[in-house]
Write a protein that holds these residues in place. Structure first.
Motif, PDB file in Angstrom:
ATOM      1  N   PHE A 231      29.469 -12.532 -18.345  1.00 17.65           N
ATOM      2  CA  PHE A 231      28.226 -11.919 -18.946  1.00 17.65           C
ATOM      3  C   PHE A 231      26.960 -12.322 -17.836  1.00 17.65           C
ATOM      4  O   PHE A 231      27.210 -13.492 -17.304  1.00 17.65           O
ATOM      5  CB  PHE A 231      28.053 -12.373 -20.290  1.00 17.65           C
ATOM      6  N   CYS A 232      26.087 -11.609 -17.802  1.00 21.00           N
ATOM      7  CA  CYS A 232      24.964 -11.994 -16.794  1.00 21.00           C
ATOM      8  C   CYS A 232      23.593 -11.391 -17.028  1.00 21.00           C
ATOM      9  O   CYS A 232      23.401 -10.733 -17.900  1.00 21.00           O
ATOM     10  CB  CYS A 232      25.429 -11.207 -15.722  1.00 21.00           C
ATOM     11  N   PHE A 233      22.607 -12.212 -16.667  1.00 26.94           N
ATOM     12  CA  PHE A 233      21.375 -11.873 -16.988  1.00 26.94           C
ATOM     13  C   PHE A 233      20.802 -11.102 -15.804  1.00 26.94           C
ATOM     14  O   PHE A 233      19.541 -10.610 -15.688  1.00 26.94           O
ATOM     15  CB  PHE A 233      20.482 -13.291 -16.962  1.00 26.94           C
ATOM     16  N   GLY A 234      21.732 -10.956 -14.625  1.00 27.10           N
ATOM     17  CA  GLY A 234      21.221  -9.604 -13.658  1.00 27.10           C
ATOM     18  C   GLY A 234      20.702 -10.324 -12.262  1.00 27.10           C
ATOM     19  O   GLY A 234      19.894 -11.409 -12.762  1.00 27.10           O
ATOM     20  N   THR A 235      20.991  -9.889 -11.137  1.00 28.20           N
ATOM     21  CA  THR A 235      20.230 -10.642 -10.197  1.00 28.20           C
ATOM     22  C   THR A 235      19.643  -9.378  -9.411  1.00 28.20           C
ATOM     23  O   THR A 235      19.111  -9.750  -8.206  1.00 28.20           O
ATOM     24  CB  THR A 235      21.511 -10.984  -9.331  1.00 28.20           C
ATOM     25  N   PHE A 236      19.977  -7.958  -9.521  1.00 25.85           N
ATOM     26  CA  PHE A 236      19.114  -7.114  -8.802  1.00 25.85           C
ATOM     27  C   PHE A 236      17.526  -7.224  -8.868  1.00 25.85           C
ATOM     28  O   PHE A 236      16.950  -6.859  -9.934  1.00 25.85           O
ATOM     29  CB  PHE A 236      19.632  -5.779  -9.012  1.00 25.85           C
ATOM     30  N   PRO A 244      15.850 -14.845 -21.265  1.00 24.82           N
ATOM     31  CA  PRO A 244      15.639 -14.954 -22.879  1.00 24.82           C
ATOM     32  C   PRO A 244      15.133 -16.382 -23.090  1.00 24.82           C
ATOM     33  O   PRO A 244      15.489 -17.426 -22.387  1.00 24.82           O
ATOM     34  CB  PRO A 244      17.154 -14.705 -23.312  1.00 24.82           C
ATOM     35  N   LYS A 245      14.712 -16.471 -24.387  1.00 30.05           N
ATOM     36  CA  LYS A 245      14.310 -17.749 -25.021  1.00 30.05           C
ATOM     37  C   LYS A 245      15.469 -18.479 -25.354  1.00 30.05           C
ATOM     38  O   LYS A 245      15.373 -19.867 -25.191  1.00 30.05           O
ATOM     39  CB  LYS A 245      13.533 -17.690 -26.125  1.00 30.05           C
ATOM     40  N   ASP A 246      16.660 -17.999 -25.539  1.00 26.12           N
ATOM     41  CA  ASP A 246      17.720 -18.688 -26.201  1.00 26.12           C
ATOM     42  C   ASP A 246      19.071 -17.889 -25.915  1.00 26.12           C
ATOM     43  O   ASP A 246      18.978 -16.755 -25.527  1.00 26.12           O
ATOM     44  CB  ASP A 246      17.965 -19.470 -27.405  1.00 26.12           C
ATOM     45  N   LEU A 273      20.248 -20.801 -17.548  1.00 28.36           N
ATOM     46  CA  LEU A 273      18.998 -20.707 -16.746  1.00 28.36           C
ATOM     47  C   LEU A 273      18.714 -22.230 -16.226  1.00 28.36           C
ATOM     48  O   LEU A 273      19.379 -22.985 -16.742  1.00 28.36           O
ATOM     49  CB  LEU A 273      17.859 -20.312 -17.575  1.00 28.36           C
ATOM     50  N   ASP A 274      17.842 -22.202 -15.455  1.00 27.36           N
ATOM     51  CA  ASP A 274      17.116 -23.492 -15.141  1.00 27.36           C
ATOM     52  C   ASP A 274      16.492 -24.160 -16.442  1.00 27.36           C
ATOM     53  O   ASP A 274      15.039 -24.414 -16.254  1.00 27.36           O
ATOM     54  CB  ASP A 274      16.420 -23.534 -13.970  1.00 27.36           C
ATOM     55  N   ALA A 279      16.933 -26.098 -27.329  1.00 25.27           N
ATOM     56  CA  ALA A 279      17.189 -24.908 -28.434  1.00 25.27           C
ATOM     57  C   ALA A 279      17.680 -23.687 -27.408  1.00 25.27           C
ATOM     58  O   ALA A 279      18.282 -22.869 -28.359  1.00 25.27           O
ATOM     59  CB  ALA A 279      15.686 -24.719 -28.824  1.00 25.27           C
ATOM     60  N   PHE A 280      17.437 -23.859 -26.441  1.00 23.67           N
ATOM     61  CA  PHE A 280      18.047 -22.666 -25.372  1.00 23.67           C
ATOM     62  C   PHE A 280      19.568 -22.481 -25.586  1.00 23.67           C
ATOM     63  O   PHE A 280      20.238 -21.300 -25.846  1.00 23.67           O
ATOM     64  CB  PHE A 280      17.871 -22.772 -23.892  1.00 23.67           C
ATOM     65  N   TYR A 281      20.195 -23.738 -25.672  1.00 24.01           N
ATOM     66  CA  TYR A 281      21.665 -23.867 -25.665  1.00 24.01           C
ATOM     67  C   TYR A 281      22.209 -23.995 -27.003  1.00 24.01           C
ATOM     68  O   TYR A 281      23.456 -23.816 -27.209  1.00 24.01           O
ATOM     69  CB  TYR A 281      22.103 -25.103 -24.811  1.00 24.01           C
ATOM     70  N   ALA A 282      21.398 -24.338 -28.084  1.00 22.49           N
ATOM     71  CA  ALA A 282      21.979 -24.532 -29.509  1.00 22.49           C
ATOM     72  C   ALA A 282      22.770 -23.517 -29.924  1.00 22.49           C
ATOM     73  O   ALA A 282      23.801 -23.712 -30.791  1.00 22.49           O
ATOM     74  CB  ALA A 282      20.798 -24.721 -30.410  1.00 22.49           C
ATOM     75  N   PRO A 283      22.386 -22.045 -29.808  1.00 23.61           N
ATOM     76  CA  PRO A 283      23.586 -21.097 -30.128  1.00 23.61           C
ATOM     77  C   PRO A 283      25.184 -20.991 -29.853  1.00 23.61           C
ATOM     78  O   PRO A 283      25.838 -20.412 -30.369  1.00 23.61           O
ATOM     79  CB  PRO A 283      22.829 -19.642 -29.770  1.00 23.61           C
TER      80      PRO A 283
END
Length: 355
Positions: A231-236, A244-246, A273-274, A279-283
């Motif tokens: 799964f990816c947040f995209g690099t293009f 995303p916020k989380d 992400l950096d 809260a970003f990782y809690a899910p």
């Protein structure tokens, strides 16, 4: 085989042998499988398919293409504003693709790369129990609104493209021993769509839109073949394409995709992400991957690696490591540092001593 490190797929080296020798020697004991680097035009991931598959298709009109540069045609877009775009011709209800099994090029390239893999494994360059990894973009990452912007066209193209991938899989399974093989589904647009949707395409925000082709294609994979997800947040246009916020919506998509396969899933790769906000990782506490090995894409932004690793450990007790994506858009001169970062991350996480 190794279980502590995953290579997503692309590597900006010239040949398959270069990729497997370079990364096989550096990471071999830690990897469950090795990709061929997606060398040549495949380093663009799905962008090559516009001019190789869609441009000139009998059922499609090309409505936009990258502009000339100094009077010379350009096949590869440089930004998201100059991508190829197409529309389905009037009167066409379903777009299909000829030359089944070889139209997309994945089976052809896999056969050639597997010979290199097998030879290097026989010579001891690669571990004896390592698999050969084929990373394939899932249907909706290829047939997406960015490339097919006309309302109603996605539904006319996606079934035929899924059929074309199924034929490529059949050709791959006929030519490569199943116990040597791993298929990885790459899902980037699906992640972005799950968070953001797409104006004019309301169904794109629905997770079931993106798990339907996962279900159909994954059930074709023989039991002896390993299956993974990226799964990816995209690099293009630069990484990340969106931030995303989380990880909440990503975790929902991951869980649904794994469940849709109807079979064993061997690994799941989730980018980060950096970001050192808990809260970003809690899910990640809600992750349900049915026993698949989780690889967290956090080998980047190395000054914050240890802190981010400690946060993830609160939610996933045992996981492997990876970069956030493949390296296809990374300048080749940076690969030495990429390798050093991976080895340093393994050391900091204590995974270089757990083989």
């Amino acid at each position: 085989m190794g279980q502590n490190l995953l290579l997503v797929g692309s590597v900006p080296l010239k040949t398959v042998e270069d990729v497997m020798r370079t990364f096989g020697s550096a990471f071999g004991p830690y990897l469950p499988a090795v990709p061929d680097g997606e060398v040549g035009e495949r380093k663009s991931w799905v962008l090559r398919l516009s001019y190789q598959i869609f441009n000139g298709h009998i059922d499609l009109d090309t409505i936009k293409r990258p502009p000339r540069v100094d009077g010379v045609e350009q096949l590869m877009p440089l930004t998201r504003t100059d991508v190829w775009q197409f529309k389905v011709k009037d009167g066409v209800d379903r777009v299909r693709f000829g030359n089944p099994g070889y139209r997309l090029g994945y089976a052809r390239d896999a056969g050639n790369s597997y010979f290199v893999f097998k030879t290097l494994r026989e010579k001891g360059v690669l571990p004896a129990n390592m698999r050969f990894q084929i990373s394939m973009p899932m249907v909706n990452s290829v047939v997406r609104p960015l490339t097919f912007p006309q309302p109603g066209d996605l539904e006319k193209i996606r079934p035929g493209y899924e059929e074309a991938i199924a034929a490529e899989l059949d050709a791959i399974f006929e030519s490569i021993p199943h116990e040597d093989l791993a298929i990885q589904w790459d899902m980037a647009w699906e992640v972005a769509a799950a968070y953001d949707g797409s104006a004019g395409f309301p169904s794109e925000s629905k997770i079931e839109t993106h798990t339907a082709p996962v279900a159909g294609l994954s059930r074709k994979i023989p039991e002896k073949v390993a299956l993974g997800f990226h799964f990816c947040f995209g690099t293009f246009g630069g990484w990340p394409r969106f931030a995303p916020k989380d990880l909440g919506r990503a975790v929902e998509l991951v869980n649904a995709a794994v469940a849709a396969t109807g079979r064993r899933v061997d690994w799941v790769h989730i980018p980060t992400l950096d970001n050192t906000d808990d809260a970003f990782y809690a899910p990640l506490a809600n992750l349900d991957v049915k026993g698949a090995r989780v690889y967290v894409g956090m080998i980047h932004s190395m000054p914050s690696f240890a802190q981010r690793h400690a946060i993830v450990k609160k939610y996933i007790k045992d996981f492997g490591l990876a970069a956030y994506c493949g390296f296809g858009r990374t300048p080749p001169q940076e690969l030495d540092q990429v390798i050093k970062d991976h080895l340093a991350a393994l050391n900091m996480a204590g995974l270089d001593r757990m083989q």
